[in-house]
Design a protein around this motif. Sequence first.
Motif, PDB file in Angstrom:
ATOM      1  N   LEU A 120       2.058  -7.705  -6.242  1.00  0.00           N
ATOM      2  CA  LEU A 120       1.938  -9.109  -5.760  1.00  0.00           C
ATOM      3  C   LEU A 120       3.091  -8.311  -4.513  1.00  0.00           C
ATOM      4  CD1 LEU A 120       1.566 -11.919  -7.994  1.00  0.00           C
ATOM      5  CD2 LEU A 120       0.584 -11.405  -6.592  1.00  0.00           C
ATOM      6  N   TYR A 121       3.878  -7.365  -5.069  1.00  0.00           N
ATOM      7  CA  TYR A 121       5.058  -7.219  -3.980  1.00  0.00           C
ATOM      8  C   TYR A 121       4.564  -6.686  -3.001  1.00  0.00           C
ATOM      9  CZ  TYR A 121       9.309  -4.983  -2.244  1.00  0.00           C
ATOM     10  OH  TYR A 121      10.436  -4.995  -1.555  1.00  0.00           O
ATOM     11  N   VAL A 122       3.454  -5.253  -3.048  1.00  0.00           N
ATOM     12  CA  VAL A 122       3.339  -4.334  -2.061  1.00  0.00           C
ATOM     13  C   VAL A 122       2.792  -5.442  -1.336  1.00  0.00           C
ATOM     14  CG1 VAL A 122       1.772  -2.212  -1.146  1.00  0.00           C
ATOM     15  CG2 VAL A 122       3.009  -2.231  -3.338  1.00  0.00           C
ATOM     16  N   TRP A 123       1.349  -6.071  -2.369  1.00  0.00           N
ATOM     17  CA  TRP A 123       0.717  -7.815  -1.194  1.00  0.00           C
ATOM     18  C   TRP A 123       1.551  -8.318   0.189  1.00  0.00           C
ATOM     19  CZ3 TRP A 123      -1.198 -12.646  -2.955  1.00  0.00           C
ATOM     20  CH2 TRP A 123      -1.824 -13.689  -1.853  1.00  0.00           C
ATOM     21  N   PHE A 154      -3.570   3.374  -8.035  1.00  0.00           N
ATOM     22  CA  PHE A 154      -4.456   2.793  -7.782  1.00  0.00           C
ATOM     23  C   PHE A 154      -4.236   2.307  -6.734  1.00  0.00           C
ATOM     24  CE2 PHE A 154      -4.018   3.178 -12.209  1.00  0.00           C
ATOM     25  CZ  PHE A 154      -5.765   3.138 -12.676  1.00  0.00           C
ATOM     26  N   ARG A 155      -5.825   1.656  -5.686  1.00  0.00           N
ATOM     27  CA  ARG A 155      -5.372   0.580  -4.559  1.00  0.00           C
ATOM     28  C   ARG A 155      -5.622  -0.483  -4.736  1.00  0.00           C
ATOM     29  NH1 ARG A 155      -6.167   5.084  -1.247  1.00  0.00           N
ATOM     30  NH2 ARG A 155      -6.937   6.544  -1.795  1.00  0.00           N
ATOM     31  N   VAL A 156      -5.573  -1.225  -3.733  1.00  0.00           N
ATOM     32  CA  VAL A 156      -5.354  -2.238  -3.556  1.00  0.00           C
ATOM     33  C   VAL A 156      -5.928  -2.678  -2.045  1.00  0.00           C
ATOM     34  CG1 VAL A 156      -4.051  -3.197  -5.277  1.00  0.00           C
ATOM     35  CG2 VAL A 156      -3.162  -3.696  -3.101  1.00  0.00           C
ATOM     36  N   ASP A 157      -6.626  -4.006  -2.092  1.00  0.00           N
ATOM     37  CA  ASP A 157      -6.875  -4.077  -0.518  1.00  0.00           C
ATOM     38  C   ASP A 157      -6.295  -5.556  -0.584  1.00  0.00           C
ATOM     39  OD1 ASP A 157      -7.883  -5.373   1.910  1.00  0.00           O
ATOM     40  OD2 ASP A 157      -9.886  -5.549   1.187  1.00  0.00           O
ATOM     41  N   THR A 158      -4.555  -5.129   0.747  1.00  0.00           N
ATOM     42  CA  THR A 158      -4.387  -6.128   1.027  1.00  0.00           C
ATOM     43  C   THR A 158      -4.343  -7.131   1.726  1.00  0.00           C
ATOM     44  OG1 THR A 158      -2.853  -4.641   2.239  1.00  0.00           O
ATOM     45  CG2 THR A 158      -2.491  -4.627  -0.007  1.00  0.00           C
ATOM     46  N   ALA A 159      -5.777  -6.903   2.701  1.00  0.00           N
ATOM     47  CA  ALA A 159      -5.776  -7.436   3.742  1.00  0.00           C
ATOM     48  C   ALA A 159      -6.237  -9.294   3.284  1.00  0.00           C
ATOM     49  CB  ALA A 159      -7.420  -7.360   4.265  1.00  0.00           C
ATOM     50  N   ALA A 205       6.263  13.384 -16.285  1.00  0.00           N
ATOM     51  CA  ALA A 205       5.068  14.023 -15.859  1.00  0.00           C
ATOM     52  C   ALA A 205       4.976  13.264 -14.805  1.00  0.00           C
ATOM     53  CB  ALA A 205       3.928  14.458 -17.034  1.00  0.00           C
ATOM     54  N   LEU A 206       5.184  11.535 -14.206  1.00  0.00           N
ATOM     55  CA  LEU A 206       4.526  10.428 -13.415  1.00  0.00           C
ATOM     56  C   LEU A 206       5.232  11.394 -12.039  1.00  0.00           C
ATOM     57  CD1 LEU A 206       3.959   7.371 -16.330  1.00  0.00           C
ATOM     58  CD2 LEU A 206       2.431   8.868 -14.451  1.00  0.00           C
ATOM     59  N   VAL A 207       6.917  11.164 -12.677  1.00  0.00           N
ATOM     60  CA  VAL A 207       7.298  11.293 -11.176  1.00  0.00           C
ATOM     61  C   VAL A 207       6.941  12.977 -10.648  1.00  0.00           C
ATOM     62  CG1 VAL A 207       9.811  11.867 -10.573  1.00  0.00           C
ATOM     63  CG2 VAL A 207       9.027  10.132 -12.272  1.00  0.00           C
ATOM     64  N   LEU A 208       7.052  13.791 -11.335  1.00  0.00           N
ATOM     65  CA  LEU A 208       6.511  14.707 -10.726  1.00  0.00           C
ATOM     66  C   LEU A 208       4.908  15.589 -10.074  1.00  0.00           C
ATOM     67  CD1 LEU A 208       7.506  17.215 -13.565  1.00  0.00           C
ATOM     68  CD2 LEU A 208       8.790  17.215 -11.227  1.00  0.00           C
ATOM     69  N   THR A 209       4.330  14.103 -10.913  1.00  0.00           N
ATOM     70  CA  THR A 209       2.644  14.075  -9.764  1.00  0.00           C
ATOM     71  C   THR A 209       2.125  12.609  -9.366  1.00  0.00           C
ATOM     72  OG1 THR A 209       2.216  13.119 -12.121  1.00  0.00           O
ATOM     73  CG2 THR A 209       1.952  15.429 -12.192  1.00  0.00           C
ATOM     74  N   ALA A 210       3.585  12.167  -8.933  1.00  0.00           N
ATOM     75  CA  ALA A 210       3.705  10.983  -8.400  1.00  0.00           C
ATOM     76  C   ALA A 210       2.283  10.714  -7.481  1.00  0.00           C
ATOM     77  CB  ALA A 210       5.154  10.390  -7.628  1.00  0.00           C
ATOM     78  N   THR A 211       1.342   9.496  -6.881  1.00  0.00           N
ATOM     79  CA  THR A 211       0.649   9.679  -6.414  1.00  0.00           C
ATOM     80  C   THR A 211       1.110   8.053  -5.454  1.00  0.00           C
ATOM     81  OG1 THR A 211      -0.916  11.399  -6.959  1.00  0.00           O
ATOM     82  CG2 THR A 211      -1.620   9.700  -5.526  1.00  0.00           C
ATOM     83  N   TYR A 212       1.259   8.076  -4.136  1.00  0.00           N
ATOM     84  CA  TYR A 212       1.702   6.414  -3.688  1.00  0.00           C
ATOM     85  C   TYR A 212      -0.079   5.899  -3.308  1.00  0.00           C
ATOM     86  CZ  TYR A 212       6.215   7.889  -5.528  1.00  0.00           C
ATOM     87  OH  TYR A 212       6.784   7.955  -6.483  1.00  0.00           O
ATOM     88  N   ARG A 213      -0.842   5.787  -3.732  1.00  0.00           N
ATOM     89  CA  ARG A 213      -2.317   4.882  -3.445  1.00  0.00           C
ATOM     90  C   ARG A 213      -2.430   3.297  -3.047  1.00  0.00           C
ATOM     91  NH1 ARG A 213      -4.568   8.264  -7.435  1.00  0.00           N
ATOM     92  NH2 ARG A 213      -5.346   9.867  -6.093  1.00  0.00           N
ATOM     93  N   LEU A 214      -1.493   3.117  -4.081  1.00  0.00           N
ATOM     94  CA  LEU A 214      -1.563   1.448  -3.857  1.00  0.00           C
ATOM     95  C   LEU A 214      -0.274   0.811  -2.602  1.00  0.00           C
ATOM     96  CD1 LEU A 214      -1.740  -1.242  -5.950  1.00  0.00           C
ATOM     97  CD2 LEU A 214       0.632  -0.825  -6.497  1.00  0.00           C
ATOM     98  N   GLY A 215       0.547   1.557  -2.461  1.00  0.00           N
ATOM     99  CA  GLY A 215       1.102   0.911  -1.301  1.00  0.00           C
ATOM    100  C   GLY A 215       1.999   2.481  -1.060  1.00  0.00           C
ATOM    101  N   SER A 216       3.274   2.016  -0.098  1.00  0.00           N
ATOM    102  CA  SER A 216       4.141   2.778   0.210  1.00  0.00           C
ATOM    103  C   SER A 216       5.294   3.398  -1.002  1.00  0.00           C
ATOM    104  CB  SER A 216       4.743   2.801   1.783  1.00  0.00           C
ATOM    105  OG  SER A 216       5.535   1.838   1.033  1.00  0.00           O
ATOM    106  N   ARG A 217       5.539   4.434  -0.739  1.00  0.00           N
ATOM    107  CA  ARG A 217       6.494   5.199  -2.113  1.00  0.00           C
ATOM    108  C   ARG A 217       7.316   4.352  -2.075  1.00  0.00           C
ATOM    109  NH1 ARG A 217      11.299   7.968  -1.933  1.00  0.00           N
ATOM    110  NH2 ARG A 217      11.011  10.009  -3.741  1.00  0.00           N
ATOM    111  N   ARG A 218       8.253   3.995  -0.763  1.00  0.00           N
ATOM    112  CA  ARG A 218       9.143   2.664  -0.578  1.00  0.00           C
ATOM    113  C   ARG A 218       8.830   2.188  -0.919  1.00  0.00           C
ATOM    114  NH1 ARG A 218      12.387   1.414   4.786  1.00  0.00           N
ATOM    115  NH2 ARG A 218      14.259  -0.182   3.525  1.00  0.00           N
ATOM    116  N   ASP A 219       7.767   0.967  -1.147  1.00  0.00           N
ATOM    117  CA  ASP A 219       7.105  -0.451  -1.431  1.00  0.00           C
ATOM    118  C   ASP A 219       6.985  -0.644  -2.820  1.00  0.00           C
ATOM    119  OD1 ASP A 219       8.313  -1.186   0.689  1.00  0.00           O
ATOM    120  OD2 ASP A 219       5.336  -0.678   1.900  1.00  0.00           O
ATOM    121  N   VAL A 220       6.475   0.696  -3.285  1.00  0.00           N
ATOM    122  CA  VAL A 220       5.852   0.697  -5.138  1.00  0.00           C
ATOM    123  C   VAL A 220       7.274   0.968  -5.764  1.00  0.00           C
ATOM    124  CG1 VAL A 220       5.349   2.506  -6.955  1.00  0.00           C
ATOM    125  CG2 VAL A 220       3.892   1.510  -4.549  1.00  0.00           C
ATOM    126  N   LEU A 221       7.879   1.722  -5.312  1.00  0.00           N
ATOM    127  CA  LEU A 221       9.944   1.963  -5.801  1.00  0.00           C
ATOM    128  C   LEU A 221      10.969   1.104  -5.723  1.00  0.00           C
ATOM    129  CD1 LEU A 221       9.843   6.495  -4.653  1.00  0.00           C
ATOM    130  CD2 LEU A 221       9.248   4.707  -7.168  1.00  0.00           C
TER     131      LEU A 221
END
Length: 241
Positions: free
Chosen positions: A232-235, A100-105, A21-37
Amino acid sequence: MLPTPTYLQFHALFVVPVVAALVLTATYRLGSRRDVLTATAILTGLALVYTTPWDGELIRRGVWWYGDGAVLVRFWSIPLGEYLFFVLQTAMVGLWVARFRVDTARSLATPVRTRLVGFAAALVVVLSGLALLRSDSGLYLGSLLVWSGPILAIQWLFGWHFLAGEWRTVAGGTLVPAAYLCGIDSIAIRLGIWTISKQYTTGYAIPLLDLPIEEAVFFFLTSLFVVQGVVLYVWLIDRWK
């Protein structure tokens, strides 16, 4: 009387559908799809390598065992279902926290003193575990804390201050999957798929679920590892771009 479900049937009923279900409804607000995966894949490999020796040793010590017929295949005394749990839980948590979202600035540059605060906190976790290991009843919880210490030390040494600033994402990303995993773990114990030793546990349990506190701490810490690792990886990647 119905036979005890197998470990693989447990995954098919309670874990695989959630991951799907998480795969089918995946949303990548945290970072790019590539970075998260990518982060999730790296953490999956680390989970298998780092958790297997600890898990196998506790099984051999009799900290927990499995019901008759619940395990069909083992590798190095560890059921196939256990390895699948390492993989599926990491995927579940990684895909969940991606929403979720993070501020990577924030800059990666961090004073040494700030980093050492994170290391000191992880050291406290390890020392607490060593204290618990003095008695049989502290074997599960104590070994869990000692085992978790190096991971926490690495993550907190690198960016505890960033994680603290993104506490809503860390908390939401960790607590929801941990709570779900505690719930289905309680079901598995009641069904007799596995049993937790009373000799090697403290006797404290989560109300309503009647779940040993050690199991809850395990799912909290392992979910936290994944959340912190992905965040931390996305940051790191965002700051390098």
